[in-house]
Structures are given as structure tokens and as C-alpha cells.
Scaffold this motif. Sequence first.
Motif, PDB file in Angstrom:
ATOM      1  N   LEU A 212       0.741  -1.211  -0.013  1.00 42.52           N
ATOM      2  CA  LEU A 212       0.092   0.030  -0.047  1.00 42.52           C
ATOM      3  C   LEU A 212       0.966   1.150   0.023  1.00 42.52           C
ATOM      4  CD1 LEU A 212      -2.638  -1.080   2.640  1.00 42.52           C
ATOM      5  CD2 LEU A 212      -2.905  -0.927   0.096  1.00 42.52           C
ATOM      6  N   ALA A 213       2.073   1.164   0.589  1.00 35.37           N
ATOM      7  CA  ALA A 213       2.859   2.445   0.676  1.00 35.37           C
ATOM      8  C   ALA A 213       4.249   2.070   0.394  1.00 35.37           C
ATOM      9  CB  ALA A 213       2.651   2.911   2.011  1.00 35.37           C
ATOM     10  N   SER A 214       5.141   3.194   0.203  1.00 29.10           N
ATOM     11  CA  SER A 214       6.625   3.176   0.125  1.00 29.10           C
ATOM     12  C   SER A 214       7.285   4.105   1.045  1.00 29.10           C
ATOM     13  CB  SER A 214       6.986   3.418  -1.401  1.00 29.10           C
ATOM     14  OG  SER A 214       6.427   4.686  -1.684  1.00 29.10           O
ATOM     15  N   VAL A 215       8.430   3.718   1.263  1.00 30.11           N
ATOM     16  CA  VAL A 215       9.281   4.761   2.234  1.00 30.11           C
ATOM     17  C   VAL A 215       9.908   6.123   1.526  1.00 30.11           C
ATOM     18  CG1 VAL A 215      11.083   4.854   3.936  1.00 30.11           C
ATOM     19  CG2 VAL A 215       9.715   2.609   3.641  1.00 30.11           C
ATOM     20  N   SER A 216       9.343   7.102   2.041  1.00 30.12           N
ATOM     21  CA  SER A 216       9.894   8.345   1.434  1.00 30.12           C
ATOM     22  C   SER A 216      11.440   8.306   1.215  1.00 30.12           C
ATOM     23  CB  SER A 216       9.656   9.621   2.395  1.00 30.12           C
ATOM     24  OG  SER A 216       9.768  10.769   1.613  1.00 30.12           O
ATOM     25  N   GLY A 217      11.779   8.779  -0.068  1.00 25.43           N
ATOM     26  CA  GLY A 217      13.312   8.658  -0.319  1.00 25.43           C
ATOM     27  C   GLY A 217      13.940   7.449  -0.889  1.00 25.43           C
ATOM     28  N   VAL A 218      13.242   6.256  -0.589  1.00 24.95           N
ATOM     29  CA  VAL A 218      13.412   5.083  -1.236  1.00 24.95           C
ATOM     30  C   VAL A 218      12.714   4.858  -2.563  1.00 24.95           C
ATOM     31  CG1 VAL A 218      13.575   2.398  -0.743  1.00 24.95           C
ATOM     32  CG2 VAL A 218      13.798   4.073   1.094  1.00 24.95           C
ATOM     33  N   ARG A 219      13.147   5.206  -3.645  1.00 22.15           N
ATOM     34  CA  ARG A 219      12.584   5.066  -4.985  1.00 22.15           C
ATOM     35  C   ARG A 219      13.859   4.960  -5.922  1.00 22.15           C
ATOM     36  NH1 ARG A 219      12.924  11.210  -6.964  1.00 22.15           N
ATOM     37  NH2 ARG A 219      13.487  10.063  -8.936  1.00 22.15           N
ATOM     38  N   ASN A 220      13.219   4.682  -7.148  1.00 18.10           N
ATOM     39  CA  ASN A 220      13.945   4.363  -8.665  1.00 18.10           C
ATOM     40  C   ASN A 220      14.445   5.863  -9.173  1.00 18.10           C
ATOM     41  OD1 ASN A 220      13.524   1.492  -8.437  1.00 18.10           O
ATOM     42  ND2 ASN A 220      11.673   1.820  -9.606  1.00 18.10           N
ATOM     43  N   ASN A 221      15.673   5.790  -9.528  1.00 12.77           N
ATOM     44  CA  ASN A 221      16.067   6.843 -10.412  1.00 12.77           C
ATOM     45  C   ASN A 221      16.186   6.398 -12.000  1.00 12.77           C
ATOM     46  OD1 ASN A 221      16.609   9.047  -8.313  1.00 12.77           O
ATOM     47  ND2 ASN A 221      17.311   7.156  -7.504  1.00 12.77           N
ATOM     48  N   GLN A 222      16.080   7.409 -12.899  1.00 11.80           N
ATOM     49  CA  GLN A 222      15.990   7.324 -14.185  1.00 11.80           C
ATOM     50  C   GLN A 222      17.257   7.585 -14.760  1.00 11.80           C
ATOM     51  OE1 GLN A 222      13.397   5.405 -15.394  1.00 11.80           O
ATOM     52  NE2 GLN A 222      12.631   5.587 -13.381  1.00 11.80           N
TER      53      GLN A 222
ATOM     54  N   THR B 243      17.820   1.122  -9.371  1.00  7.78           N
ATOM     55  CA  THR B 243      16.735   0.665  -7.917  1.00  7.78           C
ATOM     56  C   THR B 243      17.560   1.311  -6.913  1.00  7.78           C
ATOM     57  OG1 THR B 243      18.296  -1.259  -7.835  1.00  7.78           O
ATOM     58  CG2 THR B 243      16.237  -1.360  -9.317  1.00  7.78           C
ATOM     59  N   PRO B 244      16.884   1.325  -5.836  1.00  4.85           N
ATOM     60  CA  PRO B 244      17.075   2.078  -4.504  1.00  4.85           C
ATOM     61  C   PRO B 244      18.119   1.177  -3.910  1.00  4.85           C
ATOM     62  CG  PRO B 244      14.686   1.792  -4.737  1.00  4.85           C
ATOM     63  CD  PRO B 244      15.348   1.072  -5.823  1.00  4.85           C
TER      64      PRO B 244
ATOM     65  N   GLY C  80      22.868  -5.362 -18.617  1.00  7.36           N
ATOM     66  CA  GLY C  80      23.754  -4.682 -19.610  1.00  7.36           C
ATOM     67  C   GLY C  80      24.443  -3.528 -19.138  1.00  7.36           C
ATOM     68  N   ALA C  81      24.240  -2.857 -17.877  1.00  8.44           N
ATOM     69  CA  ALA C  81      24.905  -1.820 -17.426  1.00  8.44           C
ATOM     70  C   ALA C  81      25.514  -2.077 -16.064  1.00  8.44           C
ATOM     71  CB  ALA C  81      23.984  -0.494 -17.368  1.00  8.44           C
ATOM     72  N   SER C  82      26.643  -1.524 -15.840  1.00 13.18           N
ATOM     73  CA  SER C  82      27.328  -1.727 -14.319  1.00 13.18           C
ATOM     74  C   SER C  82      27.207  -0.360 -13.319  1.00 13.18           C
ATOM     75  CB  SER C  82      28.790  -2.180 -14.655  1.00 13.18           C
ATOM     76  OG  SER C  82      29.475  -2.230 -13.315  1.00 13.18           O
ATOM     77  N   VAL C  83      26.725  -0.531 -12.253  1.00  8.74           N
ATOM     78  CA  VAL C  83      26.566   0.750 -11.445  1.00  8.74           C
ATOM     79  C   VAL C  83      27.982   1.199 -10.988  1.00  8.74           C
ATOM     80  CG1 VAL C  83      25.645   1.568  -9.371  1.00  8.74           C
ATOM     81  CG2 VAL C  83      24.239  -0.194 -10.595  1.00  8.74           C
ATOM     82  N   GLU C  84      28.247   2.420 -10.933  1.00  9.61           N
ATOM     83  CA  GLU C  84      29.293   2.959 -10.754  1.00  9.61           C
ATOM     84  C   GLU C  84      29.167   3.990  -9.603  1.00  9.61           C
ATOM     85  OE1 GLU C  84      32.131   2.185 -12.393  1.00  9.61           O
ATOM     86  OE2 GLU C  84      31.223   0.681 -13.617  1.00  9.61           O
ATOM     87  N   ARG C  85      28.027   4.341  -9.224  1.00 15.79           N
ATOM     88  CA  ARG C  85      27.904   5.231  -8.415  1.00 15.79           C
ATOM     89  C   ARG C  85      26.519   5.135  -7.413  1.00 15.79           C
ATOM     90  NH1 ARG C  85      29.452  10.877  -7.892  1.00 15.79           N
ATOM     91  NH2 ARG C  85      30.278  10.570 -10.204  1.00 15.79           N
ATOM     92  N   SER C  86      26.509   5.330  -6.149  1.00 16.22           N
ATOM     93  CA  SER C  86      25.326   5.034  -5.438  1.00 16.22           C
ATOM     94  C   SER C  86      24.650   6.447  -5.451  1.00 16.22           C
ATOM     95  CB  SER C  86      25.526   4.603  -4.085  1.00 16.22           C
ATOM     96  OG  SER C  86      26.065   3.466  -4.127  1.00 16.22           O
ATOM     97  N   VAL C  87      23.342   6.470  -5.154  1.00 14.06           N
ATOM     98  CA  VAL C  87      22.477   7.562  -4.962  1.00 14.06           C
ATOM     99  C   VAL C  87      22.366   7.905  -3.715  1.00 14.06           C
ATOM    100  CG1 VAL C  87      20.262   8.460  -5.426  1.00 14.06           C
ATOM    101  CG2 VAL C  87      21.258   7.020  -7.088  1.00 14.06           C
ATOM    102  N   PRO C  88      22.746   9.060  -3.520  1.00 14.79           N
ATOM    103  CA  PRO C  88      22.513   9.402  -1.901  1.00 14.79           C
ATOM    104  C   PRO C  88      21.306   9.379  -1.386  1.00 14.79           C
ATOM    105  CG  PRO C  88      23.935  11.214  -2.883  1.00 14.79           C
ATOM    106  CD  PRO C  88      23.367  10.184  -4.146  1.00 14.79           C
TER     107      PRO C  88
END
Length: 375
Positions: free
Chosen positions: A34-44, A103-104, A178-186
Motif C-alpha cells: 500500500l505504501a513506500s518509504v519516502s526517499g526509497v525510490r527508483n532513479n531514471q 533501483t534504490p 547490460g549496465a554496471s553501476v558506478e555510483r550510489s544515489v545518496p
Amino acid sequence: MLDSNKKSPQIGWLLLLFSLLTPSITYAERIKDLASVSGVRNNQLLGYGLVVGLDGTGDQTSQTPFTVQSLKSMLAQYGILIPSNVNPQLKNVAAVSIHATLTPFAKPGQTIDITVSSLGNSKSLRGGSLLMTPLRGIDGQVYAIAQGNLVVGGLGVEGQDGSKVSINVPSVGRIPNGASVERSVPTNFANSDAIMLNLHTPDFTTARRLEEAINKKIGVGTAMAQDAVSVKVSAPGDTAQRVSFLSYLENLELTPGEAPAKVIVNSRTGTVVIGSHVTVMPAAVSHGSMTVTITSDPLVSQPAPFSRGGNTAVVPRSNIEVSSEDSRMFLFSPGVTLDEIVRAVNQVGAAPGDLVAILEALKQAGALRAELIVI
């Protein structure tokens, strides 16, 4: 009276009802649904690159000069300089855009799926390979690096006489992992003394029940509803404890508030979806040669003399008469439902558009107590 055993061959597939005539069934759902945690979200993420190795289905460079410019720029980085007055006639290269969802809590070294789409006039990306491409966020920072062989589900074949066969869309492909993550989202997940739960669907009733469910299980004052979307929850400051706390919290169950009354009409297929709280007030509607009349004549049911535990109640009574003559007069007696309106329209073999027009007229007249959505 209507014969419920008859079905119109024209729009017998017209109606799809969800709990219109039956009582609403209450059910419990987990908080995580029903709900999601604020700030825990996907980024495009978005990138621009080149796909090579195509079998003659690349961009026509005479019409897409940016493909040639991109190739020259890439080769220059490797010490290969092409004179400015030379334009290679490429057939196996295509300029593409790459998009992905980060992804978060994604960490460097993890992989994500990417989608590759042609930007020029490439007919197909089948068999191509994406060259190393940086993927950037909205802030301009590089968060992932993409590269790999494309998987294209579409197929396109064209003959010399101009005939062609196309299945799905061959100008779009995917690269799993197909993509390797290089940086985390603060994130501020562990930097505050409380977390905010945001409902996927705004609803004051659900927000209040969410607050009550948390306070009942954890303690009074733990949760406080802020509005129809957000519920503030006090959480442990220690990161490990906060993870355990959220793991317990998101599996709590509650009964969400019932959705508003809605009628959804697909004007192309004639499909009608009616919610459980839809009601129709007395009204009369005329559409071309079709007339629909709705009246109200409720009955009062009283308990027998000297009975115990009985209550006086208002009971709706429904009687429907249909005249399928040239005038097509419909008479709906008291307590009519949308189900009965549809059945009456089916009896005379009316088109789906007639029902759509009736519903729209009822809504305009204020007789349809529901939100009408036509798609």
C-alpha cells in the motif's frame, strides 16, 4: 419484464461488473503493498551511444549526420582521425538512446537491465552490439556504464520490390544486466529520527487505518498521519535496527479504504467496468430514438407487531419493462441499477455507443453517483 436468459448478439460482451450487486468484501493488505518509504525510490538514467555490427540495417548517414559525427568523435579518442571532408557511408552503425532504472540502494558493481532505442532511421538493431556508454542521472552525474549485445524481440524483412514484413518493433532492444553501476544515489534513509510512509493511492481513510495499525502493534504515538498520503513513523536511529523495524512494519496488515465509485467505459470495445458503490438516482434520458426513464418508489418494511429485534427499513423495488418498438421506450421502476440499464440496452440490440451516451447523460444530470471515465 426483462428475460434474463436472452442475450443480444451485438453487445453481449458489453458488460464486466465487479461486485455491483453484492456486498463489499473487506480484505487485508500488507503495508508494503500500500505504501513506500519516502526517499526509497527508483532513479531514471539516460545515455547516448552507438550500436555496431548490424547487418546492413544501420542508419543512412546521408540523412542522419549525427551518427557520423558520433563515430568520428569516438575514433578520435583512439587516435584515428578522419578528415572533415570525408563522410563514411556506414551501413552497420546506428545512433541509439539508452535508458535504465537505477533501483534504490544499488551499489557499485551491481548490474541493471537497459533498453536501447534507435534514434535515426535504422530499420533493425538485431545482431548489434552497444559500445561503452555512460548513463547519467538528472543531475548530470554518471551512475552506470552500459555495454553489451542486444536482444531484439522484433523482426523486420523487406524485399527489393518494396514489400516488407514486420513483427513487433525491431528498432528497440534490451540488454539484460547490460549496465554496471558506478555510483550510489545518496539517501537520507538513516539520517533522521523518523521515516515517512507514502501511500500509492491518496486516501484519508487508508491513512488513518495505517496510523491505527502501526500504533496498535508498536505503541501509541509511533505513527501520525500527516495528510491523505503521508504517515510519519518514529524509527530507531541505528541503521541495523531500522532495517529490522521496517521489515516488521511492512508486513503488518490493514484493510484499506474502499475506492471511490467509478464507471470506466472503453468506447472502442464497448467494455464497461462498474464499481461496487455506483448508484443511479431517478432520471430520464433520451438518446436519439432511445429513451430511458428511472423512477423511485421505495417500500417500507416494518417488523411484525410485538416482535423483538426488528427494525424499520427502506427496501428498493425494481420492475423493468422494455418496449422494442420504433420508439424504443425503456421504463425502469424504483431501485434501478446500472446492471439493469445495460440489460435493457442489450435486449433491443443497441450499439455500445448508446450505453456510453446514456451514462454520460446521467452523469451530466447528476443522476449517476460515480466518476465516469471514458477511454
